[in-house]
Design a protein around this motif. Structure first.
Motif, PDB file in Angstrom:
ATOM      1  N   LEU A  81       0.829  -1.204   0.000  1.00 57.35           N
ATOM      2  CA  LEU A  81       0.000   0.000   0.000  1.00 57.35           C
ATOM      3  C   LEU A  81       0.869   1.262   0.000  1.00 57.35           C
ATOM      4  O   LEU A  81       0.620   2.208  -0.747  1.00 57.35           O
ATOM      5  CB  LEU A  81      -0.943   0.012   1.207  1.00 57.35           C
ATOM      6  N   MET A  82       1.924   1.271   0.808  1.00 59.40           N
ATOM      7  CA  MET A  82       2.797   2.445   0.877  1.00 59.40           C
ATOM      8  C   MET A  82       3.567   2.672  -0.418  1.00 59.40           C
ATOM      9  O   MET A  82       3.712   3.807  -0.869  1.00 59.40           O
ATOM     10  CB  MET A  82       3.809   2.295   2.021  1.00 59.40           C
ATOM     11  N   PHE A  83       4.078   1.601  -1.004  1.00 62.00           N
ATOM     12  CA  PHE A  83       5.039   1.758  -2.091  1.00 62.00           C
ATOM     13  C   PHE A  83       4.516   1.406  -3.477  1.00 62.00           C
ATOM     14  O   PHE A  83       5.155   1.754  -4.468  1.00 62.00           O
ATOM     15  CB  PHE A  83       6.308   0.958  -1.785  1.00 62.00           C
ATOM     16  N   ASP A  84       3.390   0.726  -3.567  1.00 60.58           N
ATOM     17  CA  ASP A  84       2.875   0.344  -4.881  1.00 60.58           C
ATOM     18  C   ASP A  84       1.555   1.013  -5.243  1.00 60.58           C
ATOM     19  O   ASP A  84       1.043   0.796  -6.332  1.00 60.58           O
ATOM     20  CB  ASP A  84       2.695  -1.183  -4.961  1.00 60.58           C
ATOM     21  N   THR A  85       1.002   1.779  -4.334  1.00 61.67           N
ATOM     22  CA  THR A  85      -0.261   2.460  -4.591  1.00 61.67           C
ATOM     23  C   THR A  85       0.026   3.879  -5.064  1.00 61.67           C
ATOM     24  O   THR A  85       0.848   4.577  -4.461  1.00 61.67           O
ATOM     25  CB  THR A  85      -1.111   2.518  -3.291  1.00 61.67           C
TER      26      THR A  85
END
Length: 142
Positions: free
Chosen positions: A45-49
């Motif tokens: 969620l932090m790095f791929d959204t």
């Protein structure tokens, strides 16, 4: 996303503190990778959204993301010295370390790692190997 960055920062801070900045950096790497492994959904969620289109309208999210990255910068300032002359070096090394550890996290959480026919011992040693290689890379630049 903001809550994930807050939890991630708390996890990184939970590594304890070491007098030797090299030990602190290695512990930080281990903490980073353990969070990515144990909280894979939050990590993605932090790095791929994609961030909100108007991210400047979310200053708390930006602040918490920067705070998380600053944990790494603080350790590097302890390693290199805290003078303004070292700011570029700290940022370059932080990007190097982050991309390396982030890359390993992605590989370890990815779908193909179990298809590579790696010996279990290679996977077990991978984290410490990457940490050692990062340290060698940092020391080679000095």
């Amino acid at each position: 996303m903001r809550r994930c960055f807050q939890k991630f920062a708390a996890h990184l801070d939970g590594r304890g503190q070491f007098d030797d900045p090299r030990e602190d950096l290695a512990a930080l790497g281990r903490q980073y990778l353990s969070y990515a492994r144990d909280h894979a959904l939050e990590y993605r969620l932090m790095f791929d959204t994609p961030w909100p289109a108007e991210s400047e309208e979310h200053p708390d999210l930006i602040r918490d993301a920067i705070h998380t990255y600053d944990i790494l910068r603080k350790v590097l300032r302890r390693l290199h010295g805290n003078s303004p002359a070292m700011d570029d070096r700290v940022d370059l090394d932080a990007l190097y370390i982050w991309s390396t550890v982030h890359g390993l996290a992605g590989v370890m959480n990815g779908n193909c790692i179990d298809k590579l026919n790696l010996k279990p011992t290679v996977l077990e040693q991978s984290i410490e190997h990457v940490i050692q290689m990062v340290e060698l890379g940092l020391m080679a630049k000095q």
